[in-house]
Design an enzyme around this catalytic site. Structure first.
Site, PDB file in Angstrom:
ATOM      1  N   ASP A 105       0.846  -1.196   0.000  1.00  0.00           N
ATOM      2  CA  ASP A 105       0.000   0.000   0.000  1.00  0.00           C
ATOM      3  C   ASP A 105       0.880   1.245   0.000  1.00  0.00           C
ATOM      4  OD1 ASP A 105      -2.266  -1.526   0.147  1.00  0.00           O
ATOM      5  OD2 ASP A 105      -2.715  -1.094   2.243  1.00  0.00           O
ATOM      6  N   LYS A 165      -3.508   2.730  -2.793  1.00  0.00           N
ATOM      7  CA  LYS A 165      -4.635   3.575  -3.190  1.00  0.00           C
ATOM      8  C   LYS A 165      -4.661   4.768  -2.265  1.00  0.00           C
ATOM      9  CE  LYS A 165      -7.140  -0.611  -4.039  1.00  0.00           C
ATOM     10  NZ  LYS A 165      -7.594  -1.630  -3.178  1.00  0.00           N
ATOM     11  N   MET A 188     -11.075   7.207   6.509  1.00  0.00           N
ATOM     12  CA  MET A 188     -11.271   7.789   5.174  1.00  0.00           C
ATOM     13  C   MET A 188     -12.249   8.960   5.218  1.00  0.00           C
ATOM     14  SD  MET A 188     -11.353   4.353   2.838  1.00  0.00           S
ATOM     15  CE  MET A 188     -11.920   3.179   4.044  1.00  0.00           C
TER      16      MET A 188
HETATM   17  N1  SAH Z   1      -6.359  -1.119   7.230  1.00  0.00           N
HETATM   18  C1  SAH Z   1      -6.113   0.258   7.647  1.00  0.00           C
HETATM   19  C2  SAH Z   1      -7.167   1.202   7.153  1.00  0.00           C
HETATM   20  C3  SAH Z   1      -7.194   1.365   5.648  1.00  0.00           C
HETATM   21  S1  SAH Z   1      -8.365   2.534   5.094  1.00  0.00           S
HETATM   22  C4  SAH Z   1      -5.982   0.292   9.177  1.00  0.00           C
HETATM   23  O1  SAH Z   1      -6.280  -0.703   9.831  1.00  0.00           O
HETATM   24  O2  SAH Z   1      -5.553   1.325   9.692  1.00  0.00           O
HETATM   25  C5  SAH Z   1      -7.369   3.988   4.987  1.00  0.00           C
HETATM   26  C6  SAH Z   1      -7.761   4.944   6.076  1.00  0.00           C
HETATM   27  O3  SAH Z   1      -7.195   4.519   7.304  1.00  0.00           O
HETATM   28  C7  SAH Z   1      -7.254   6.359   5.904  1.00  0.00           C
HETATM   29  O4  SAH Z   1      -8.102   7.119   5.066  1.00  0.00           O
HETATM   30  C8  SAH Z   1      -7.310   6.863   7.319  1.00  0.00           C
HETATM   31  O5  SAH Z   1      -8.613   7.150   7.728  1.00  0.00           O
HETATM   32  C9  SAH Z   1      -6.852   5.630   8.080  1.00  0.00           C
HETATM   33  N2  SAH Z   1      -5.402   5.631   8.280  1.00  0.00           N
HETATM   34  C10 SAH Z   1      -4.513   4.760   7.775  1.00  0.00           C
HETATM   35  N3  SAH Z   1      -3.284   5.038   8.208  1.00  0.00           N
HETATM   36  C11 SAH Z   1      -3.387   6.107   9.012  1.00  0.00           C
HETATM   37  C12 SAH Z   1      -2.461   6.888   9.754  1.00  0.00           C
HETATM   38  N4  SAH Z   1      -1.168   6.584   9.771  1.00  0.00           N
HETATM   39  N5  SAH Z   1      -2.931   7.936  10.461  1.00  0.00           N
HETATM   40  C13 SAH Z   1      -4.228   8.243  10.462  1.00  0.00           C
HETATM   41  N6  SAH Z   1      -5.154   7.554   9.779  1.00  0.00           N
HETATM   42  C14 SAH Z   1      -4.742   6.506   9.061  1.00  0.00           C
END
Ligand code: SAH
Length: 253
Positions: free
Chosen positions: A34, A56, A170
């Site tokens: 990712d 993405k 998101m």
């Molecule tokens: N599988 C991931 C989520 C993927 S969806 C998880 O468990 O964290 C992607 C969303 O996750 C982003 O739009 C944001 O809302 C959140 N996200 C992912 N990484 C992040 C980070 N380092 N800090 C804040 N939000 C994060």
């Protein structure tokens, strides 16, 4: 037998990966990853593997999910040790189901390694517990983004109303509309909200209220953003954390 390993990379800091994740990453021939915050540091786990970006990001052109599924199976069939390195935890908003199904259908074994999800990484940085005795006994992880062909547009809202702490994934670009919808649905307008961009790295940490967010929205933030909503967030420490060089921003309601 060929294996595809779905690994949760956590929020972006390699120190927040599990030892199992690091070890299995080190055994990979090919890594489909990712858009991760600290990719160079993660590459150190497998410097000789081929690293392919299939990330993405909201609003940007993204790699087709069917292509990712075909690639996972294709590399595994060539006898490669394949890692699918996913942000946070693979089981949350990560389309893991499609990838697991594609592997199963092709007779490729799957292993899943959990990771630190963004909600937990953000809560840790805020030094705020998502649950709190007498304040919050329930947490939901929701996304207000609606994928093509999905009709249940208000499911996230119903789930958010039923829980005391809400973590919105998101939702950075839609924060204002989300806050408005929550207030209209009956959440207290003065409910604390924390915004964490790039948990595990550098970014904005901000404390506000639903009302303020509904009025002003958020500035455009380049990194991934989590919204943490609920009375438990009143305990958040928006401090200049010496571990991460952040600019503290506190918006008064
Ligand atoms: N599988 C991931 C989520 C993927 S969806 C998880 O468990 O964290 C992607 C969303 O996750 C982003 O739009 C944001 O809302 C959140 N996200 C992912 N990484 C992040 C980070 N380092 N800090 C804040 N939000 C994060």
């Amino acid at each position: 037998m060929s294996v595809v390993t779905l690994i949760g990379a956590g929020p972006g800091d390699p120190e927040l990966m599990t030892r199992q994740a690091w070890r299995l990453l080190g055994e990979a021939d090919v890594v489909l990853h990712d858009a991760l915050i600290n990719l160079p540091a993660m590459r150190e786990a497998a410097p000789n593997a081929s690293w392919l970006s299939v990330g993405k990001r909201a609003g940007k052109t993204s790699v087709d999910q069917a292509f990712i599924c075909r690639a996972l199976v294709g590399y595994a069939r060539q006898g490669m040790r394949v890692v699918r390195l996913k942000g946070g935890d693979p089981s949350l908003f990560g389309r893991a189901t499609e990838e697991i199904a594609a592997c199963r259908a092709a007779g490729v074994a799957v292993q899943v390694v959990p990771g630190v999800t963004a909600a937990c990484a953000a809560a840790a940085e805020l030094q705020a517990s998502l649950t709190q005795r007498g304040v919050s006994r329930s947490v939901v992880f929701v996304t207000a983004r609606i994928g093509r062909g999905e009709s249940a547009e208000t499911e996230w809202l119903q789930a958010s109303m039923a829980a005391e702490t809400v973590v919105v994934y998101m939702g950075g670009g839609q924060a204002q509309a989300i806050a408005q919808r929550l207030i209209e649905a009956g959440k207290d307008a003065l409910t604390p909200v924390c915004v964490v961009e790039n948990a595990g790295g550098t970014g904005v940490r901000l404390q506000t209220t639903l009302l303020q967010l509904a009025r002003c929205g958020l500035p455009a933030l380049p990194g991934p953003v989590c919204l943490l909503i609920g009375a438990a967030m009143s305990e958040a420490a928006i401090v200049d954390n010496p571990l991460v060089q952040n600019e503290p921003v506190v918006v008064q309601s």
